[in-house]
Design an enzyme around this catalytic site. Structure first.
Site, PDB file in Angstrom:
ATOM      1  N   HIS A   1      -0.429   4.316  -7.457  1.00 43.40           N
ATOM      2  CA  HIS A   1      -1.213   5.618  -7.505  1.00 43.40           C
ATOM      3  C   HIS A   1      -2.502   5.663  -8.265  1.00 43.40           C
ATOM      4  O   HIS A   1      -3.142   6.616  -8.465  1.00 43.40           O
ATOM      5  CB  HIS A   1      -0.513   6.897  -7.702  1.00 43.40           C
ATOM      6  CG  HIS A   1       0.714   7.284  -6.801  1.00 43.40           C
ATOM      7  ND1 HIS A   1       1.405   8.505  -6.857  1.00 43.40           N
ATOM      8  CD2 HIS A   1       1.173   6.681  -5.534  1.00 43.40           C
ATOM      9  CE1 HIS A   1       2.557   8.344  -5.964  1.00 43.40           C
ATOM     10  NE2 HIS A   1       2.156   7.452  -5.162  1.00 43.40           N
TER      11      HIS A   1
ATOM     12  N   LEU B   1       0.679  -1.203   0.083  1.00 42.20           N
ATOM     13  CA  LEU B   1      -0.020   0.099   0.048  1.00 42.20           C
ATOM     14  C   LEU B   1       0.846   1.290   0.013  1.00 42.20           C
ATOM     15  O   LEU B   1       1.928   1.232   0.269  1.00 42.20           O
ATOM     16  CB  LEU B   1      -0.979   0.001   1.094  1.00 42.20           C
ATOM     17  CG  LEU B   1      -2.023  -1.182   1.321  1.00 42.20           C
ATOM     18  CD1 LEU B   1      -2.699  -0.861   2.688  1.00 42.20           C
ATOM     19  CD2 LEU B   1      -2.870  -0.922   0.218  1.00 42.20           C
ATOM     20  N   ASP B   2       0.323   2.227  -0.544  1.00 40.68           N
ATOM     21  CA  ASP B   2       1.104   3.465  -0.616  1.00 40.68           C
ATOM     22  C   ASP B   2       1.334   3.923   1.036  1.00 40.68           C
ATOM     23  O   ASP B   2       0.709   3.498   1.777  1.00 40.68           O
ATOM     24  CB  ASP B   2       0.240   4.511  -1.293  1.00 40.68           C
ATOM     25  CG  ASP B   2       0.296   4.549  -2.629  1.00 40.68           C
ATOM     26  OD1 ASP B   2       1.097   3.845  -3.270  1.00 40.68           O
ATOM     27  OD2 ASP B   2      -0.296   5.454  -3.331  1.00 40.68           O
ATOM     28  N   MET B   3       2.356   4.564   1.143  1.00 35.64           N
ATOM     29  CA  MET B   3       2.656   4.947   2.628  1.00 35.64           C
ATOM     30  C   MET B   3       1.670   5.604   3.277  1.00 35.64           C
ATOM     31  O   MET B   3       1.351   5.527   4.454  1.00 35.64           O
ATOM     32  CB  MET B   3       3.870   6.071   2.655  1.00 35.64           C
ATOM     33  CG  MET B   3       4.524   6.497   3.998  1.00 35.64           C
ATOM     34  SD  MET B   3       5.786   7.375   3.959  1.00 35.64           S
ATOM     35  CE  MET B   3       6.066   8.293   5.669  1.00 35.64           C
TER      36      MET B   3
ATOM     37  N   THR C   1      -1.598   5.700   2.599  1.00 37.58           N
ATOM     38  CA  THR C   1      -2.825   4.746   2.403  1.00 37.58           C
ATOM     39  C   THR C   1      -2.904   3.741   3.684  1.00 37.58           C
ATOM     40  O   THR C   1      -1.807   3.187   3.802  1.00 37.58           O
ATOM     41  CB  THR C   1      -3.002   3.734   1.025  1.00 37.58           C
ATOM     42  OG1 THR C   1      -2.992   4.790   0.248  1.00 37.58           O
ATOM     43  CG2 THR C   1      -4.243   3.238   1.176  1.00 37.58           C
TER      44      THR C   1
END
Length: 241
Positions: free
Chosen positions: A177, A68-70, A72
């Site tokens: 993203h 997961l994105d940082m 999120t």
């Protein structure tokens, strides 16, 4: 040259707080964890602490099965054995693992439900930012549904719209993203996610994006399993009715 001067700490040297995930489910093969916003999934260029770091300390042979994105928050699958990891990787490659996200976005989409099919490519001059490129980009597909709309508080939110929307998002592909771009871009929903500093506007409570639910086949039992987290944005919705 800077000796004796009062200067800010270099954020790359300062590191991030050592946040830790919450274990939602665990057995001998897998663990389901709830990753907090602000924690990397894997070590970065300047920061070693991550979900992967924490996982190895807790279960020495384990690895996150995806990322997961940082910024999120939400569900991450951890493979505790090599066999489980490869089994889960095959499921991701076959798109048989289903993920649902929740997001609060600025404005109201034109339609209550739809599919965004918009190719993405990493901007080489501004990594990790993505751009829409219909010639060279990789296909990215997101299904969305409007859950509710409500009025934003202009005293706490920097918005291009006084109205906010709670969305459910189902990514059919897994591009970097993807959800953030598909929400923000004019060819998508044209409704950036609240708190998206890269594609929208900052917000004190951070990025309003949660990996809320996931469905998978257990790598050992072959049984279908579903995990779901509580809605995380009640404080925003209740304060902005």
């Amino acid at each position: 040259m800077l000796q004796g001067l009062d200067v800010d700490i270099n954020p790359e040297d300062n590191g991030f707080p050592h946040l830790v995930p919450k274990v939602v489910y665990e057995d001998e093969a897998i663990a389901i964890v709830d990753k907090p916003a602000g924690l990397l999934s894997i070590p970065g260029r300047t920061e070693n602490w991550s979900v992967a770091t924490w996982v190895r300390q807790k279960w020495p042979e384990a690895l996150p099965a995806h990322r997961l994105d940082m910024w999120t928050q939400g569900i991450l699958i951890v493979a505790k054995t090599n066999e489980a990891y490869h089994h889960l990787q095959r499921q991701f490659e076959e798109h048989s693992i289903k993920k649902k996200y929740l997001a609060i976005v600025e404005g109201i989409p034109e339609k209550d439900h739809g599919i965004i099919d918009m190719p993405l490519l990493c901007d080489p001059t501004n990594r990790p930012r993505q751009v829409v490129d219909y010639e060279h980009g990789k296909r990215a597909i997101t299904e969305y549904r409007v859950l509710r709309t409500f009025k934003g508080d202009s005293n706490t939110l920097t918005l291009h719209s006084s109205l906010l929307t709670l969305l459910a998002l189902w990514p059919h592909t897994g591009r970097t993203h993807q959800l953030r771009m598909h929400c923000a871009h004019p060819d998508g929903l044209n409704c950036p996610i609240v708190g998206d500093k890269l594609y929208g506007h900052p917000y004190n409570d951070g990025l309003c994006l949660q990996a809320q639910a996931i469905t998978l086949i257990h790598p050992s039992t072959n049984k279908r399993m579903h995990f779901e987290l509580p809605y995380p944005f009640d404080h925003i919705i209740n304060n902005n009715k």
